[in-house]
Scaffold this motif. Structure first.
Motif, short mmCIF file in Angstrom:
data_model
loop_
_atom_site.label_atom_id
_atom_site.label_comp_id
_atom_site.label_asym_id
_atom_site.label_seq_id
_atom_site.Cartn_x
_atom_site.Cartn_y
_atom_site.Cartn_z
N SER A 109 0.81 -1.22 0.00
CA SER A 109 0.00 0.00 0.00
C SER A 109 0.84 1.27 0.00
N SER A 110 2.08 1.21 0.50
CA SER A 110 2.91 2.41 0.55
C SER A 110 3.53 2.71 -0.80
N LYS A 111 3.90 3.95 -1.01
CA LYS A 111 4.56 4.35 -2.25
C LYS A 111 6.03 3.93 -2.19
N PRO A 112 6.59 3.47 -3.29
CA PRO A 112 7.99 3.05 -3.29
C PRO A 112 8.95 4.23 -3.25
N VAL A 113 10.20 3.93 -2.85
CA VAL A 113 11.24 4.95 -2.86
C VAL A 113 11.50 5.39 -4.30
N GLU A 114 11.57 4.44 -5.23
CA GLU A 114 11.75 4.76 -6.64
C GLU A 114 10.41 5.21 -7.22
N SER A 115 10.45 6.02 -8.28
CA SER A 115 9.23 6.56 -8.85
C SER A 115 8.44 5.51 -9.61
N ASP A 116 7.11 5.68 -9.60
CA ASP A 116 6.22 4.78 -10.33
C ASP A 116 4.92 5.52 -10.58
N SER A 117 4.57 5.71 -11.87
CA SER A 117 3.35 6.43 -12.21
C SER A 117 2.12 5.54 -12.16
N ALA A 118 2.31 4.22 -12.09
CA ALA A 118 1.17 3.31 -12.06
C ALA A 118 0.44 3.41 -10.73
N ALA A 119 -0.88 3.16 -10.79
CA ALA A 119 -1.70 3.29 -9.59
C ALA A 119 -1.51 2.14 -8.63
N SER A 120 -1.06 1.00 -9.12
CA SER A 120 -0.88 -0.16 -8.26
C SER A 120 0.28 -1.01 -8.78
N PRO A 121 0.83 -1.89 -7.93
CA PRO A 121 1.90 -2.77 -8.40
C PRO A 121 1.46 -3.64 -9.57
N LEU A 122 0.22 -4.13 -9.53
CA LEU A 122 -0.26 -5.01 -10.59
C LEU A 122 -0.37 -4.26 -11.92
N GLU A 123 -0.85 -3.03 -11.86
CA GLU A 123 -0.94 -2.21 -13.08
C GLU A 123 0.46 -1.96 -13.64
N SER A 124 1.40 -1.71 -12.75
CA SER A 124 2.78 -1.49 -13.17
C SER A 124 3.33 -2.72 -13.89
N LEU A 125 3.07 -3.90 -13.33
CA LEU A 125 3.52 -5.15 -13.94
C LEU A 125 2.92 -5.36 -15.32
N MET A 126 1.61 -5.16 -15.41
CA MET A 126 0.90 -5.40 -16.67
C MET A 126 1.47 -4.52 -17.78
N ALA A 127 1.75 -3.27 -17.46
CA ALA A 127 2.27 -2.35 -18.48
C ALA A 127 3.60 -2.83 -19.03
N VAL A 128 4.45 -3.36 -18.16
CA VAL A 128 5.79 -3.79 -18.59
C VAL A 128 5.74 -5.09 -19.38
N VAL A 129 5.03 -6.10 -18.89
CA VAL A 129 5.03 -7.41 -19.56
C VAL A 129 4.30 -7.38 -20.88
N ARG A 130 3.41 -6.40 -21.07
CA ARG A 130 2.77 -6.27 -22.38
C ARG A 130 3.79 -5.86 -23.43
N ARG A 131 4.75 -5.06 -23.02
CA ARG A 131 5.78 -4.61 -23.97
C ARG A 131 6.86 -5.68 -24.17
N THR A 132 7.32 -6.26 -23.07
CA THR A 132 8.41 -7.25 -23.14
C THR A 132 8.12 -8.39 -22.17
N PRO A 133 7.69 -9.54 -22.66
CA PRO A 133 7.37 -10.65 -21.76
C PRO A 133 8.63 -11.32 -21.21
N PRO A 134 8.55 -11.89 -20.01
CA PRO A 134 9.71 -12.58 -19.42
C PRO A 134 9.86 -13.99 -19.97
N ASP A 135 11.06 -14.53 -19.81
CA ASP A 135 11.30 -15.94 -20.17
C ASP A 135 10.83 -16.87 -19.06
N VAL A 136 11.08 -16.48 -17.82
CA VAL A 136 10.63 -17.25 -16.65
C VAL A 136 10.15 -16.27 -15.59
#
Length: 415
Positions: A109-136
């Protein structure tokens, strides 16, 4: 010559092989083609591996990254969230590369030390993996939290994996990772001591984690075996390397081996360079050698004498170059030639003699005959196997050239 130019030489050797496949008998052609495909994917399509970590804040994701990279590349803070907008972060050390997605903790629930414009951790994840999916995906859970609020973690894992699968033709394997196993009772005993009570508690926690994951039907087909770990290391403030006597890592080697097994072929070459475990490098180098042996044996069946000599020589040199690269050397024609030359003049002359012998066999027994092809193919394969074994012994096992030369001569003399 740059590394890219050296890779181009290896790629060219592989392409020349493809042009020779029409001369290989049909029963053997598929075997040769399959092995050409293996080398083509490993070398021509090679890229850095992409590893994503998913887990809640405080689960030890950043510690885990530092542990298997062997250096402090991510900050670790116990109170506030440190990881921000979850970009792919390139790691390079001594020419060895890897990309890490060290994400914000899920359910935080707390804001991270590093910047993040996403409203939630899950939204942040979704934005990244849509562009570049992980191998594992490493699903990271603290040993003391395997029965605490797992529903939210599992829901996030399912949603992220479904999104990746929707966009990718290769859904990533999920590797469950139990962290901070040293905190289980008796917590004053290091894992390295093999205390029976502590080992039993770690096993129980690992099984509990796996049971939660397997209870979600969607996840079951994508799960690897879980790996319990300890990533506790004190790093030097200047060098960022582990301090002598303060490295308490446990089972990290097993984790990296599992990661290697589930990476796509195009990412394995760079991962093996990054990972210092000999068994990982040996496994990949052995695969390269075995594929090259099968290819050279097939090319040796060709009914055209002499013409295939440059092709065989080229692919053998390419094989040594790739094995050396896996072992941490530069991709270099010079390194390959230096090794072959260091084996001795008689060895190099023997290589030439074997190739000439194959061609003479074809001429004497009749071009294209089964008998002539079988003998010449066998000679080509055995010579390549001896060279490959020498390359593994030198570049992967780290044996001195005298030992490598003696082993090569014994092997070549028995072929």
């Amino acid at each position: 010559m740059s590394k890219d130019d050296e890779f181009d030489l290896v790629r060219e050797s592989i392409k020349q092989l493809i042009d020779r496949l029409d001369g290989v008998p049909k029963p053997l052609r598929k075997l040769v083609q399959d092995n050409v495909d293996i080398l083509y994917t490993l070398v021509h399509d090679h890229r850095v591996p992409r590893v994503m970590l998913l887990g809640r804040r405080g689960s030890g994701k950043s510690m885990l990254v530092n542990a298997f990279l062997g250096a402090e590349v991510r900050p670790t803070v116990s109170v506030h969230s440190t990881t921000g907008s979850a970009p792919w972060e390139s790691y390079e050390r001594d020419g060895r590369r890897m990309e890490i997605l060290d994400t914000r903790g899920v359910q935080e629930s707390s804001k991270p030390v590093e910047s993040d414009s996403a409203a939630s951790p899950l939204e942040s994840l979704m934005a990244v993996v849509r562009r570049t999916p992980p191998d594992v995906i490493l699903f990271v859970v603290t040993a003391t939290d395997v029965d605490v609020a797992m529903e939210g973690d599992l829901d996030a894992l399912v949603r992220v994996h479904q999104e990746i699968s929707r966009l990718s033709d290769r859904p990533p394997t999920i590797i469950p990772v139990l962290t901070k196993g040293d905190r289980l009772d008796p917590n004053d005993v290091p894992m390295s001591e093999g205390d029976p009570e502590k080992s039993a508690n770690v096993t129980a926690a690992t099984e509990t984690l796996f049971r939660h994951l397997k209870a979600v039907s969607y996840l079951t087909p994508f799960l690897a075996d879980p790996v319990p770990t300890v990533a506790n290391v004190a790093y030097d403030s200047v060098t960022k390397l582990p301090k002598h006597g303060h490295d308490y890592r446990w089972n990290i080697g097993r984790l990296t081996t599992v990661m290697f097994e589930h990476l796509p072929d195009e990412a394995k070459l760079e991962f093996a360079r990054l990972e210092n475990l000999t068994q990982v490098r040996r496994k990949l180098a052995g695969r390269v050698v075995n594929s090259t042996v099968a290819i050279c044996g097939g090319v040796g069946y060709q009914p055209i004498p002499i013409v295939d000599l440059p092709v065989l020589t080229g692919i053998q040199i390419a094989m040594v170059m790739v094995v050396g690269y896996i072992g941490g050397a530069e991709m270099s024609v010079r390194a390959a030639r230096d090794l072959i030359g260091a084996l001795g003049v008689n060895v190099v002359a023997g290589m030439a003699f074997r190739q000439l012998a194959r061609s003479m066999i074809k001429l004497i027994r009749g071009a294209g005959t089964v008998a002539g092809g079988a003998v010449s193919g066998s000679v080509a394969a055995s010579g390549t196997k001896a060279i490959g074994a020498a390359a593994i012994s030198y570049f992967i096992d780290g044996n001195n050239i005298e030992k490598v030369r003696d082993a090569y001569r014994r092997r070549a003399g028995n072929d």
